[in-house]
Design a protein around this motif. Structure first.
Motif, PDB file in Angstrom:
ATOM      1  N   VAL A 141      12.324  -3.470   9.295  1.00  0.00           N
ATOM      2  CA  VAL A 141      12.440  -2.388  10.280  1.00  0.00           C
ATOM      3  C   VAL A 141      13.711  -1.563  10.104  1.00  0.00           C
ATOM      4  O   VAL A 141      13.804  -0.458  10.623  1.00  0.00           O
ATOM      5  N   ASP A 142      14.665  -2.100   9.357  1.00  0.00           N
ATOM      6  CA  ASP A 142      15.906  -1.371   9.091  1.00  0.00           C
ATOM      7  C   ASP A 142      15.770  -0.619   7.770  1.00  0.00           C
ATOM      8  O   ASP A 142      16.476  -0.881   6.804  1.00  0.00           O
ATOM      9  N   SER A 143      14.827   0.313   7.740  1.00  0.00           N
ATOM     10  CA  SER A 143      14.531   1.027   6.487  1.00  0.00           C
ATOM     11  C   SER A 143      13.984   2.413   6.789  1.00  0.00           C
ATOM     12  O   SER A 143      13.494   2.682   7.890  1.00  0.00           O
ATOM     13  N   LYS A 144      14.075   3.272   5.811  1.00  0.00           N
ATOM     14  CA  LYS A 144      13.494   4.616   5.920  1.00  0.00           C
ATOM     15  C   LYS A 144      11.979   4.501   6.112  1.00  0.00           C
ATOM     16  O   LYS A 144      11.376   5.243   6.889  1.00  0.00           O
ATOM     17  N   TRP A 145      11.383   3.555   5.409  1.00  0.00           N
ATOM     18  CA  TRP A 145       9.938   3.320   5.511  1.00  0.00           C
ATOM     19  C   TRP A 145       9.531   3.099   6.955  1.00  0.00           C
ATOM     20  O   TRP A 145       8.531   3.640   7.422  1.00  0.00           O
ATOM     21  N   ALA A 146      10.328   2.300   7.697  1.00  0.00           N
ATOM     22  CA  ALA A 146       9.997   1.995   9.091  1.00  0.00           C
ATOM     23  C   ALA A 146       9.973   3.260   9.946  1.00  0.00           C
ATOM     24  O   ALA A 146       9.136   3.381  10.851  1.00  0.00           O
ATOM     25  N   THR A 147      10.854   4.214   9.658  1.00  0.00           N
ATOM     26  CA  THR A 147      10.843   5.468  10.427  1.00  0.00           C
ATOM     27  C   THR A 147       9.630   6.322  10.067  1.00  0.00           C
ATOM     28  O   THR A 147       9.156   7.102  10.890  1.00  0.00           O
ATOM     29  N   VAL A 171       6.536   5.025   9.048  1.00  0.00           N
ATOM     30  CA  VAL A 171       5.271   4.411   9.473  1.00  0.00           C
ATOM     31  C   VAL A 171       5.297   3.936  10.919  1.00  0.00           C
ATOM     32  O   VAL A 171       4.313   3.408  11.422  1.00  0.00           O
ATOM     33  N   LYS A 172       6.439   4.086  11.574  1.00  0.00           N
ATOM     34  CA  LYS A 172       6.650   3.815  12.998  1.00  0.00           C
ATOM     35  C   LYS A 172       6.142   2.439  13.421  1.00  0.00           C
ATOM     36  O   LYS A 172       6.649   1.434  12.969  1.00  0.00           O
ATOM     37  N   GLY A 173       5.141   2.370  14.270  1.00  0.00           N
ATOM     38  CA  GLY A 173       4.675   1.109  14.840  1.00  0.00           C
ATOM     39  C   GLY A 173       4.182   0.097  13.817  1.00  0.00           C
ATOM     40  O   GLY A 173       4.236  -1.110  14.056  1.00  0.00           O
ATOM     41  N   ARG A 174       3.726   0.576  12.715  1.00  0.00           N
ATOM     42  CA  ARG A 174       3.220  -0.333  11.677  1.00  0.00           C
ATOM     43  C   ARG A 174       4.325  -1.272  11.188  1.00  0.00           C
ATOM     44  O   ARG A 174       4.093  -2.466  11.002  1.00  0.00           O
ATOM     45  N   PHE A 176       0.812  -1.211   0.000  1.00  0.00           N
ATOM     46  CA  PHE A 176       0.000   0.000   0.000  1.00  0.00           C
ATOM     47  C   PHE A 176       0.850   1.267   0.000  1.00  0.00           C
ATOM     48  O   PHE A 176       0.347   2.350  -0.238  1.00  0.00           O
ATOM     49  N   MET A 177       2.165   1.139   0.239  1.00  0.00           N
ATOM     50  CA  MET A 177       3.048   2.303   0.111  1.00  0.00           C
ATOM     51  C   MET A 177       3.314   2.587  -1.358  1.00  0.00           C
ATOM     52  O   MET A 177       3.880   3.624  -1.706  1.00  0.00           O
ATOM     53  N   GLY A 178       2.947   1.652  -2.218  1.00  0.00           N
ATOM     54  CA  GLY A 178       3.229   1.709  -3.648  1.00  0.00           C
ATOM     55  C   GLY A 178       4.060   0.498  -4.028  1.00  0.00           C
ATOM     56  O   GLY A 178       5.052   0.187  -3.360  1.00  0.00           O
ATOM     57  N   TYR A 179       3.649  -0.192  -5.064  1.00  0.00           N
ATOM     58  CA  TYR A 179       4.331  -1.435  -5.437  1.00  0.00           C
ATOM     59  C   TYR A 179       5.773  -1.186  -5.851  1.00  0.00           C
ATOM     60  O   TYR A 179       6.667  -1.965  -5.538  1.00  0.00           O
ATOM     61  N   LYS A 180       6.007  -0.076  -6.526  1.00  0.00           N
ATOM     62  CA  LYS A 180       7.366   0.268  -6.952  1.00  0.00           C
ATOM     63  C   LYS A 180       8.286   0.433  -5.740  1.00  0.00           C
ATOM     64  O   LYS A 180       9.419  -0.048  -5.729  1.00  0.00           O
TER      65      LYS A 180
END
Length: 160
Positions: free
Chosen positions: A137-143, A145-148, A108-112
């Motif tokens: 969790v070791d990603s920019k995305w994790a920072t 979307v936090k708890g997700r 849902f963040m985008g398939y790409k």
């Protein structure tokens, strides 16, 4: 000027004709007119009144979105993501439902953007679910979307 009672009589007579309020041709012409006036946008933008707008002048700020559209779009998105994951990764069909759900949620963040998780994908290919969870969790995305991210990583790691 006609009274409201006279208008109701006129309205009831017109209702019996079952004539549409606007013909198909009229709707096509109206659509062309509105596209000319409002534009046709596939991405949200701020209109002249600073309202978030999309499509053909659809004012999201004041109108919101209908439940049917939200639910239908959700179904389409999930089906598309499942299809893409199954097409692109032979191992996807062998994952349990929980792990599939975690990956679809990430899509849902985008398939790409999902495809940029190369280390996680490599770990999944070798069924290294703990490593895949760590990569999540070791990603920019994790920072962002936090708890997700932690929640989905736990789903990936534990499979439950």
């Amino acid at each position: 000027m006609i009274s409201s009672q006279e208008a109701q009589i006129v309205d009831s007579k017109e209702d019996k004709t079952n004539k549409p309020l606007l013909s198909d041709d009229g709707k096509k012409k109206l659509k062309s007119l509105l596209i000319l006036q409002e534009g046709y946008r596939t991405h949200p933008y701020q209109d002249t009144e600073n309202n978030t707008t999309i499509g053909i002048g659809y004012n999201l700020t004041s109108r919101g979105m209908k439940d049917d559209w939200i639910n239908n779009q959700y179904e389409e998105d999930v089906d598309e993501f499942l299809s893409n994951l199954n097409r692109d990764f032979y191992w996807f069909k062998y994952l349990n439902e929980t792990r599939k759900m975690a990956l679809v949620s990430m899509c849902f963040m985008g398939y790409k953007k999902f495809l940029s998780f190369k280390k996680m994908i490599k770990a999944l290919e070798s069924r290294s679910y703990t490593i895949a969870a760590i990569e999540m969790v070791d990603s920019k995305w994790a920072t962002q979307v936090k708890g997700r991210a932690n929640y989905l990583a736990k789903m990936m790691r534990d499979g439950v």
